[in-house]
Write an enzyme that holds these catalytic residues in place. Sequence first.
Site, PDB file in Angstrom:
ATOM      1  N   ASP A 307       0.848  -1.207   0.000  1.00 51.02           N
ATOM      2  CA  ASP A 307       0.000   0.000   0.000  1.00 51.02           C
ATOM      3  C   ASP A 307       0.879   1.250   0.000  1.00 51.02           C
ATOM      4  OD1 ASP A 307      -2.090  -1.771   0.317  1.00 51.02           O
ATOM      5  OD2 ASP A 307      -2.220  -1.478   2.484  1.00 51.02           O
TER       6      ASP A 307
HETATM    7  C1  26A Z   1     -11.441  -7.237   1.127  1.00 54.87           C
HETATM    8  N1  26A Z   1     -10.229  -7.312   1.901  1.00 54.87           N
HETATM    9  C2  26A Z   1      -9.785  -8.650   2.248  1.00 54.87           C
HETATM   10  C3  26A Z   1      -9.536  -6.169   2.252  1.00 54.87           C
HETATM   11  C4  26A Z   1      -8.359  -6.172   3.027  1.00 54.87           C
HETATM   12  C5  26A Z   1      -7.720  -4.941   3.259  1.00 54.87           C
HETATM   13  N2  26A Z   1      -8.179  -3.783   2.782  1.00 54.87           N
HETATM   14  C6  26A Z   1      -9.291  -3.837   2.057  1.00 54.87           C
HETATM   15  N3  26A Z   1      -9.974  -4.981   1.795  1.00 54.87           N
HETATM   16  N4  26A Z   1      -7.620  -7.139   3.642  1.00 54.87           N
HETATM   17  C7  26A Z   1      -6.578  -6.526   4.230  1.00 54.87           C
HETATM   18  N5  26A Z   1      -6.646  -5.200   4.012  1.00 54.87           N
HETATM   19  C8  26A Z   1      -5.731  -4.148   4.459  1.00 54.87           C
HETATM   20  O1  26A Z   1      -4.512  -4.320   3.818  1.00 54.87           O
HETATM   21  C9  26A Z   1      -3.575  -3.589   4.564  1.00 54.87           C
HETATM   22  C10 26A Z   1      -2.207  -4.128   4.287  1.00 54.87           C
HETATM   23  O2  26A Z   1      -1.910  -4.078   2.948  1.00 54.87           O
HETATM   24  C11 26A Z   1      -5.426  -4.192   5.940  1.00 54.87           C
HETATM   25  O3  26A Z   1      -6.339  -3.410   6.660  1.00 54.87           O
HETATM   26  C12 26A Z   1      -4.005  -3.656   6.011  1.00 54.87           C
HETATM   27  O4  26A Z   1      -3.951  -2.367   6.576  1.00 54.87           O
END
Ligand code: 26A
Length: 352
Positions: A307
Amino acid sequence: MCDKQCKSVCGARTGALVGCGNPLLDISATVPMDFLKKYEMNEDDAILAEERHMPIYRELVDNHRAEFLAGGSVQNSLRIAQWIIGKPNVAVFFGCVGQDDYASTLREKAREAGVDAHYQVSADTPTGTCAVLITGTHRSLCANLAAANKFTIDHLEQPANKALVENALYYYISGFFLTVSPPSIMRVAAAALAKQRPFLMNLSAPFISQFFMQPLLDVMPYVDIIFGNEAEAHAFATAQGWPEKEDLREIGKRLVALNKLNASRPRIAILTQGCDPVLLIQHDSIQEFEVTSLAAHEIVDTNGAGDAFVGGFLAQFVQGKSLDVCIRCGNYAAGHIIKNPGCTYSGAPQFV
Ligand code: 26A
């Protein structure tokens, strides 16, 4: 914070960048491998929580001294972009939260970072959370979307929000958001296309290509820049039935060659591979960008590195900088947040 002097250096206007995603509060802890085994999870997973994962969150808080950190992939990227841009409210964020303390925390963290968050609120659903299970230099994510899953296109149709979408110059949405509101993604993508403005997306996690391929393929013709890491690129290739052992360069070439609506702006793929070089794949070239590898003792938490890479990239992209500068800034941002817990930063950005 922003004065006239800033205007001349930061080169991006208020509301230039619109992002949509799942606002999640990360509940993060270092856990033994047995913890992953117990929940049948693997190192570096990113999954949606099922019923059997629900005890994880409580267990992290009760037994593993969990930390609470603002998360959600797109919101992370926008916070990092804002940190580097240094002028608030260039980035606008849409997503859905509940009406609870977690929502207040997320709102506060977004504001502190300078992200202009316009949350839809689902009063009867808790704000989404994501368990971050840290094992050494790996992190495994298990998201309980809760209110984040309640986002609807109506929110983008509110006149004020509609105006924000119409007025933006750049758009970024994660593949993760395909699990929530493909119609919203298509709406934003169409707005970008109509104005010939760049629309950027992320493959986000292998499970997106495995289980959400159709909505991903539906939006792909609108995508100007696609981000992903090696595991995500391989998952996409496998789901497409591309030759199995195909290397990342070949996958990148095929990604950029997929059907595209605005043919005057050929698609670009930017594929990261941990501490190996980032690949910039364009229709007629492939370039590599070295990553400075960190010593093991410098690595605090790799959560959010991808990210942050996108955040650093966007910070420069919205200022019209070259792809070369954008990628170097992405690498800088990822390297920085790995040295901090969660997707957080410390001090002023040092990117030159
Ligand atoms: C739909 N999913 C599985 C998700 C996520 C996500 N953000 C949006 N949708 N699963 C994990 N994260 C976020 O990814 C970040 C790390 O790359 C987590 O909240 C974490 O901050």
